[in-house]
Scaffold this motif. Structure first.
Motif, PDB file in Angstrom:
ATOM      1  N   GLU A 133      43.838  49.105  25.561  1.00  0.00           N
ATOM      2  CA  GLU A 133      43.815  50.050  26.676  1.00  0.00           C
ATOM      3  C   GLU A 133      44.218  49.329  27.961  1.00  0.00           C
ATOM      4  O   GLU A 133      43.748  48.224  28.219  1.00  0.00           O
ATOM      5  N   PRO A 134      45.068  49.952  28.803  1.00  0.00           N
ATOM      6  CA  PRO A 134      45.553  49.270  30.016  1.00  0.00           C
ATOM      7  C   PRO A 134      44.532  49.299  31.152  1.00  0.00           C
ATOM      8  O   PRO A 134      44.685  50.013  32.129  1.00  0.00           O
ATOM      9  N   VAL A 135      43.456  48.525  31.012  1.00  0.00           N
ATOM     10  CA  VAL A 135      42.463  48.404  32.085  1.00  0.00           C
ATOM     11  C   VAL A 135      42.637  47.037  32.757  1.00  0.00           C
ATOM     12  O   VAL A 135      43.357  46.181  32.250  1.00  0.00           O
ATOM     13  N   GLY A 136      41.966  46.831  33.874  1.00  0.00           N
ATOM     14  CA  GLY A 136      42.149  45.583  34.619  1.00  0.00           C
ATOM     15  C   GLY A 136      41.521  44.384  33.936  1.00  0.00           C
ATOM     16  O   GLY A 136      42.023  43.271  34.024  1.00  0.00           O
ATOM     17  N   ASP A 169      38.251  39.672  37.821  1.00  0.00           N
ATOM     18  CA  ASP A 169      39.526  40.058  37.197  1.00  0.00           C
ATOM     19  C   ASP A 169      40.259  41.119  38.013  1.00  0.00           C
ATOM     20  O   ASP A 169      41.487  41.114  38.086  1.00  0.00           O
ATOM     21  N   CYS A 170      39.507  42.042  38.591  1.00  0.00           N
ATOM     22  CA  CYS A 170      40.106  43.173  39.319  1.00  0.00           C
ATOM     23  C   CYS A 170      40.105  42.930  40.835  1.00  0.00           C
ATOM     24  O   CYS A 170      40.232  43.875  41.619  1.00  0.00           O
ATOM     25  N   ASN A 172      37.863  42.192  43.117  1.00  0.00           N
ATOM     26  CA  ASN A 172      36.839  42.963  43.838  1.00  0.00           C
ATOM     27  C   ASN A 172      37.185  44.449  43.908  1.00  0.00           C
ATOM     28  O   ASN A 172      36.890  45.126  44.897  1.00  0.00           O
ATOM     29  N   LEU A 173      37.828  44.945  42.832  1.00  0.00           N
ATOM     30  CA  LEU A 173      38.203  46.364  42.696  1.00  0.00           C
ATOM     31  C   LEU A 173      39.168  46.819  43.789  1.00  0.00           C
ATOM     32  O   LEU A 173      39.211  48.007  44.139  1.00  0.00           O
ATOM     33  N   SER A 174      39.953  45.873  44.328  1.00  0.00           N
ATOM     34  CA  SER A 174      40.873  46.214  45.418  1.00  0.00           C
ATOM     35  C   SER A 174      42.161  46.839  44.877  1.00  0.00           C
ATOM     36  O   SER A 174      42.889  46.198  44.108  1.00  0.00           O
ATOM     37  N   PRO A 175      42.491  48.096  45.276  1.00  0.00           N
ATOM     38  CA  PRO A 175      43.739  48.712  44.812  1.00  0.00           C
ATOM     39  C   PRO A 175      44.977  47.905  45.224  1.00  0.00           C
ATOM     40  O   PRO A 175      45.974  47.889  44.509  1.00  0.00           O
ATOM     41  N   ALA A 176      44.899  47.184  46.374  1.00  0.00           N
ATOM     42  CA  ALA A 176      46.065  46.431  46.879  1.00  0.00           C
ATOM     43  C   ALA A 176      46.518  45.354  45.900  1.00  0.00           C
ATOM     44  O   ALA A 176      47.694  44.994  45.858  1.00  0.00           O
ATOM     45  N   PRO A 182      40.553  53.186  37.210  1.00  0.00           N
ATOM     46  CA  PRO A 182      39.297  53.946  37.375  1.00  0.00           C
ATOM     47  C   PRO A 182      38.217  53.538  36.362  1.00  0.00           C
ATOM     48  O   PRO A 182      37.023  53.590  36.669  1.00  0.00           O
ATOM     49  N   ARG A 183      38.623  53.100  35.180  1.00  0.00           N
ATOM     50  CA  ARG A 183      37.627  52.717  34.168  1.00  0.00           C
ATOM     51  C   ARG A 183      36.901  51.422  34.557  1.00  0.00           C
ATOM     52  O   ARG A 183      35.710  51.260  34.279  1.00  0.00           O
ATOM     53  N   ASP A 184      37.618  50.492  35.208  1.00  0.00           N
ATOM     54  CA  ASP A 184      36.963  49.277  35.703  1.00  0.00           C
ATOM     55  C   ASP A 184      35.921  49.633  36.764  1.00  0.00           C
ATOM     56  O   ASP A 184      34.788  49.132  36.744  1.00  0.00           O
ATOM     57  N   VAL A 185      36.327  50.509  37.681  1.00  0.00           N
ATOM     58  CA  VAL A 185      35.423  50.935  38.764  1.00  0.00           C
ATOM     59  C   VAL A 185      34.177  51.607  38.166  1.00  0.00           C
ATOM     60  O   VAL A 185      33.041  51.324  38.567  1.00  0.00           O
TER      61      VAL A 185
END
Length: 349
Positions: A133-136, A169-170, A172-176, A182-185
């Motif tokens: 699955e394409p998650v972060g 990995d993500c 700090n959940l930063s979209p930039a 959304p699944r990581d969040v």
């Protein structure tokens, strides 16, 4: 082994970063806790020699912080997977990768499950269970799996390991940074809801990021080994190393060329790709890469593949290089991580 019990190994990729390590530890723990009357012994294996563990600074930091001693971990040079497989005792679950390197090709038939978050490069038929699955972060897939399991299996230590790993990995959940989904969040929020005493996100991310980028006192050889993947074809073997300092600073290291040559010669590498990343205050990444090979045709092949790539386009701009056998680039497409670059290089080989 003496009792001919099945050994079910859960193992991450050979870079053995925090995501691979925590995914293996957490999933093996979950399987051991939740499998009905388990016939198998579930064993998480860190896919590096124990001697390399000290280089994984963010992993040693988080495990130490959570009270998990290195003595309780099992490393790749401490378990004979080939021997277990030949004895018919090995089942293998792969986390954070799904293609075993050439040296491990004999273990392919022992693979019973795959849990990964990079694009699928090869199909596996049943009975192998495949979740790609394409998650972060692969730790997100492990968290989802545990949360779907029996209540009460997820404890505070496992939750803290998964929480820290997804945040690192993500970015700090930063979209930039272009990694989070959304699944990581959702997984981070669920872990925090279940365990309100988890430390604040900014504090967790800041400490792990500082530990990851702390390369104080590391030799060039250790820097290259710290986060390394290997690609091979029939003729050549190429290393791809993540570098945790600015690329220009790295290229100006004293004696760098001799170090690169010695590193490749000692391991049978024909070439090496070094990829650096840094982040600004807003968590926006800057990426650069360098291609080293004494063999001009191979260097040319790798450079052309990277320059002309379209899925994704890397938008490379040449940078001055102090060495004729090292080509250096700024990477305009800063959200194209090593995961996206590996298939480009694999196709070129």
């Amino acid at each position: 082994v003496r009792q001919h019990r099945e050994i079910h190994v859960v193992m991450g990729n050979e870079a053995c970063d925090l995501d691979s390590t925590v995914s293996a530890l957490a999933l093996a723990y979950f399987l051991a806790q939740s499998s009905p009357a388990p016939k198998a012994a579930f064993v998480p294996v860190l896919n590096i020699p124990r001697a390399d563990f000290a280089l994984r600074t963010e992993t040693t930091f988080l495990l130490r912080d959570r009270g998990i001693p290195a003595t309780s971990l099992i490393f790749r040079d401490e378990i004979d997977l080939g021997g277990l497989h030949q004895a018919g005792l090995l089942s293998l679950t792969l986390v954070d990768h799904h293609v075993l390197p050439g040296a491990d090709a004999a273990l392919e038939e022992a693979v019973v499950e795959v849990l990964d978050h990079r694009p699928l490069e090869r199909d596996r038929g049943p009975p192998c269970q495949v979740t790609v699955e394409p998650v972060g972060s692969c730790a997100t897939l492990v968290t989802e799996r545990i949360l779907q399991g029996p209540p009460g299996v997820l404890d505070r230590t496992t939750a803290a390991l998964l929480h820290g790993t997804i945040l690192l990995d993500c970015i700090n959940l930063s979209p930039a940074a272009g990694k989070v989904t959304p699944r990581d969040v959702a997984c981070v929020a669920l872990l925090e809801e279940r365990f309100p005493e988890l430390p604040a996100r900014d504090a967790v991310f800041g400490a792990l990021q500082a530990a990851k980028f702390d390369v104080t006192g590391l030799t060039t050889e250790q820097m290259l080994r710290k986060d390394m993947k290997v690609l091979s074809s029939d003729e050549v073997v190429v290393a791809i190393s993540g570098i945790f300092e600015d690329l220009e600073t790295f290229l100006r290291r004293p004696g760098l060329l001799q170090d690169l040559e010695a590193f490749c010669q000692a391991r049978g590498f024909t070439g090496l790709v070094a990829m650096s990343v840094s982040f600004n205050q807003r968590h926006e990444p800057t990426r650069k890469l360098a291609v080293f090979s004494r063999q001009e045709p191979l260097r040319g092949t790798l450079c052309r593949a990277l320059e002309e790539a379209t899925t994704p386009s890397l938008l490379l701009q040449p940078l001055p290089s102090p060495w004729p056998c090292v080509a250096a680039y700024a990477q305009g497409n800063a959200v194209a991580t090593r995961k996206k670059v590996l298939p480009i290089l694999r196709a070129a080989l």
